[in-house]
Design a protein around this motif. Sequence first.
Motif: not given
Length: 155
Positions: A114-120
């Motif tokens: 979830a954290l990584f997918d919210s980033k570029d």
Amino acid sequence: NKYMLDTSGEPPEADIVIMESTYGRREHHQDFQESLKQLYRGINDTYERDGNYIIPVLSINRLQEVLFYINEAKNNGDIYEDINVVVDSNLGRKITEIYSRKRYRDQFSENAKALFDSKDSYPFRYSTEVNGPERNIFVVSSGLDGLRGKLSRYM
């Protein structure tokens, strides 16, 4: 790491198993979330006193875990968003690049996804440069590489 990587299911069969046992029989906090709160409180207290917070890590896995929780804390407002995070490890930066590749994200826990997918394309935010004499988090890897003595100027 059991908080960042998906550890569900049985481990695969192996001919050889190598494991880290740095802490041996040492007692740890039973409540991981309480440990994180203590870490964030220490970072914020140091920030408010215009200080620098130092976190010693191993370049592989522990560094990425620390960056994950610092980034999550910044996103959630648990620590000051403008605190500078400095990674001093050349090896750690290379390993973090591997962790950051999208093709490996299916190995992460749901929270990390979830954290990584919210980033570029690059989920870990950190710097290789000291922002100034104070308000930095130094993530240091045993002094084996990286800042090579630059850290002492800011302590």
